[in-house]
Design a protein around this motif. Structure first.
Motif, mmCIF file in Angstrom:
data_model
loop_
_atom_site.group_PDB
_atom_site.id
_atom_site.type_symbol
_atom_site.label_atom_id
_atom_site.label_comp_id
_atom_site.label_asym_id
_atom_site.label_seq_id
_atom_site.Cartn_x
_atom_site.Cartn_y
_atom_site.Cartn_z
ATOM 1 N N ILE A 149 -12.330 8.930 9.859
ATOM 2 C CA ILE A 149 -12.267 9.565 8.323
ATOM 3 C C ILE A 149 -12.452 8.351 7.588
ATOM 4 O O ILE A 149 -11.543 7.702 7.830
ATOM 5 C CB ILE A 149 -11.955 11.171 8.657
ATOM 6 C CG1 ILE A 149 -11.849 11.961 9.243
ATOM 7 C CG2 ILE A 149 -11.317 11.544 7.620
ATOM 8 C CD1 ILE A 149 -12.847 13.197 9.815
ATOM 9 N N PRO A 150 -13.097 8.931 6.374
ATOM 10 C CA PRO A 150 -12.642 7.551 5.162
ATOM 11 C C PRO A 150 -11.608 7.610 5.185
ATOM 12 O O PRO A 150 -11.082 9.005 4.732
ATOM 13 C CB PRO A 150 -14.088 7.884 4.237
ATOM 14 C CG PRO A 150 -15.069 8.336 5.224
ATOM 15 C CD PRO A 150 -14.661 9.295 6.504
ATOM 16 N N LEU A 151 -11.857 6.567 4.679
ATOM 17 C CA LEU A 151 -10.070 6.361 3.901
ATOM 18 C C LEU A 151 -10.048 6.604 2.475
ATOM 19 O O LEU A 151 -11.615 7.714 2.265
ATOM 20 C CB LEU A 151 -9.487 4.593 3.544
ATOM 21 C CG LEU A 151 -9.466 2.977 4.645
ATOM 22 C CD1 LEU A 151 -9.382 1.927 4.484
ATOM 23 C CD2 LEU A 151 -8.859 4.784 5.680
ATOM 24 N N ARG A 152 -9.206 7.343 1.938
ATOM 25 C CA ARG A 152 -9.141 8.126 0.821
ATOM 26 C C ARG A 152 -9.089 7.089 -0.719
ATOM 27 O O ARG A 152 -10.025 5.821 -0.772
ATOM 28 C CB ARG A 152 -8.048 8.389 0.464
ATOM 29 C CG ARG A 152 -7.353 9.367 0.733
ATOM 30 C CD ARG A 152 -5.078 10.213 0.766
ATOM 31 N NE ARG A 152 -5.303 11.333 1.654
ATOM 32 C CZ ARG A 152 -5.398 12.474 1.428
ATOM 33 N NH1 ARG A 152 -6.091 12.578 0.396
ATOM 34 N NH2 ARG A 152 -5.168 12.914 2.852
ATOM 35 N N GLY A 153 -10.000 7.921 -1.833
ATOM 36 C CA GLY A 153 -11.191 7.495 -2.305
ATOM 37 C C GLY A 153 -11.169 5.437 -2.476
ATOM 38 O O GLY A 153 -12.211 5.759 -1.940
ATOM 39 N N GLU A 154 -10.820 4.563 -3.196
ATOM 40 C CA GLU A 154 -11.401 3.030 -3.385
ATOM 41 C C GLU A 154 -11.176 3.103 -2.088
ATOM 42 O O GLU A 154 -11.825 1.832 -2.731
ATOM 43 C CB GLU A 154 -11.506 2.795 -5.540
ATOM 44 C CG GLU A 154 -11.349 3.225 -6.110
ATOM 45 C CD GLU A 154 -13.668 3.086 -6.197
ATOM 46 O OE1 GLU A 154 -14.214 2.141 -5.427
ATOM 47 O OE2 GLU A 154 -13.781 4.568 -6.551
ATOM 48 N N ASP A 155 -10.308 2.923 -1.844
ATOM 49 C CA ASP A 155 -9.755 2.289 -0.300
ATOM 50 C C ASP A 155 -10.612 2.540 0.452
ATOM 51 O O ASP A 155 -10.890 1.330 1.680
ATOM 52 C CB ASP A 155 -8.293 2.951 0.087
ATOM 53 C CG ASP A 155 -7.019 2.868 -0.931
ATOM 54 O OD1 ASP A 155 -7.507 1.214 -1.950
ATOM 55 O OD2 ASP A 155 -6.137 3.222 -0.716
ATOM 56 N N ALA A 156 -11.372 3.209 0.972
ATOM 57 C CA ALA A 156 -13.293 3.868 1.945
ATOM 58 C C ALA A 156 -14.115 2.289 1.145
ATOM 59 O O ALA A 156 -14.760 2.443 2.472
ATOM 60 C CB ALA A 156 -13.488 5.023 1.490
#
Length: 337
Positions: free
Chosen positions: A212-219
């Protein structure tokens, strides 16, 4: 008058299929009506060569029904995973796996299991065109997705190219979250280690161990900061283990981005193209059969878990009465062509 492509009905066990054949025997594609799923795509290698299998699809009825590996599955109304099978849309919480505890993994939508019907077919001397449709994406069939969609899939089979367009129409009365994709496995040799991959992407989607991708811009990780996953310059796959999404694809001529898989030993090349979206790559290390015998190059409209990412709400929103399409395909090139 020049001979035209031929279309014939068939079956995979008890599952109905359609076979498309070039008049000179240079190309052949087989589709299952379940999921409008590509089972096989063969093209003649070189001038006067033999048909070469370019996909690693379901081999029998049991595999198709089990959906193991999601081989060439059409992904709608969402590609890849929805975290914990839950999402929030228009202020309401939805559960795609009501009552289920333990493993709550859900992925790749419902279209890949739905029954389609062939509603139109047309042939010419250089191509065949198939239109398949399903009206089975309805709230009574899929708990947690209280929206009604009509899906159409157009296949165009020509000498060395397979083109696909998937269209969704919201025939309900509320705005639906929707995105599409395709999950084909391609083969040029076995195993894939000696193949060369090029992806015109500038960003890698960073994920948790659950994918699952990290949240927000952290992805969003610029590939300049991740040379080990940077395939902008063609690179041998080797023993790389990849199950990752690539973003910010650079379009080529005509606005389509091309991910290129090639075999240096033969000069054969597959160009997987798409208009917009992301490219998800999976090297097949966890497949139930023939691990790393093929590679999944998946054009997708959105990243994994987009249903739970507010920044994707606008892109996902399909309003009542509106239609949206996603176009992609693959071209085979070999020495002498």
């Amino acid at each position: 008058m020049a001979a035209e492509y031929q279309i014939a009905d068939g079956s995979l066990g008890g599952e109905p299929t359609v076979t498309v054949s070039a008049p000179d025997g240079s190309a052949r594609a087989v589709l299952a009506l379940r999921g409008a799923t590509l089972l096989s795509w063969q093209v003649r290698r070189g001038a006067g060569g033999q048909l070469t299998e370019l996909t690693d699809g379901y081999r029998d009825e049991a595999e198709l029904l089990s959906q193991d590996g999601v081989r060439a599955g059409l992904l709608a109304p969402f590609p890849n995973r929805v975290a914990d099978g839950r999402y929030r849309w228009s202020g309401r919480d939805h559960d795609l796996l009501p009552g289920r505890g333990g493993d709550r993994t859900i992925y790749h939508g419902f279209a890949r299991e739905a029954l389609f019907e062939l509603v139109h077919a047309a042939t010419k001397s250089d191509s065949a065109h198939l239109l398949l449709r399903t009206r089975r994406i309805t709230p009574d069939r899929y708990p947690g997705y209280p929206f009604t969609l009509d899906l159409e899939v157009e296949y165009t089979v020509s000498g060395r190219e397979l083109a696909i367009e998937i269209r969704a129409t919201n025939v309900g009365d509320t705005t639906a979250p929707y995105a599409a994709g395709w999950h084909p496995y391609f083969t040029l040799s076995q195993p894939i280690d000696d193949l060369v991959l090029q992806i015109p992407a500038h960003t890698l989607i960073r994920t948790e161990t659950s994918l699952i991708p990290l949240r927000g811009e952290d992805a969003l990780l610029p590939l300049d900061h991740c040379p080990g996953m940077d395939f902008r310059t063609p690179r041998r796959l080797g023993d790389a283990v990849i199950d990752a999404c690539f973003a910010d694809l650079s379009p080529g001529p005509g606005g389509r981005a091309e991910t290129v898989l090639s075999d240096p030993a033969t000069g054969d090349e597959l160009r997987v193209w798409q208009y917009g979206g992301y490219m998800h790559v999976f090297t097949g290390d966890t497949l139930a059969r023939d691990r790393r015998a093929s590679i999944a190059l998946e054009p997708v409209e959105t990243m994994t878990n987009a249903f739970n990412r507010p920044e994707h709400t606008t892109a996902l929103s399909l309003e009542p009465g509106r239609q949206r399409e996603f176009r992609f395909g693959v071209t085979y090139m070999s020495p002498g062509h």
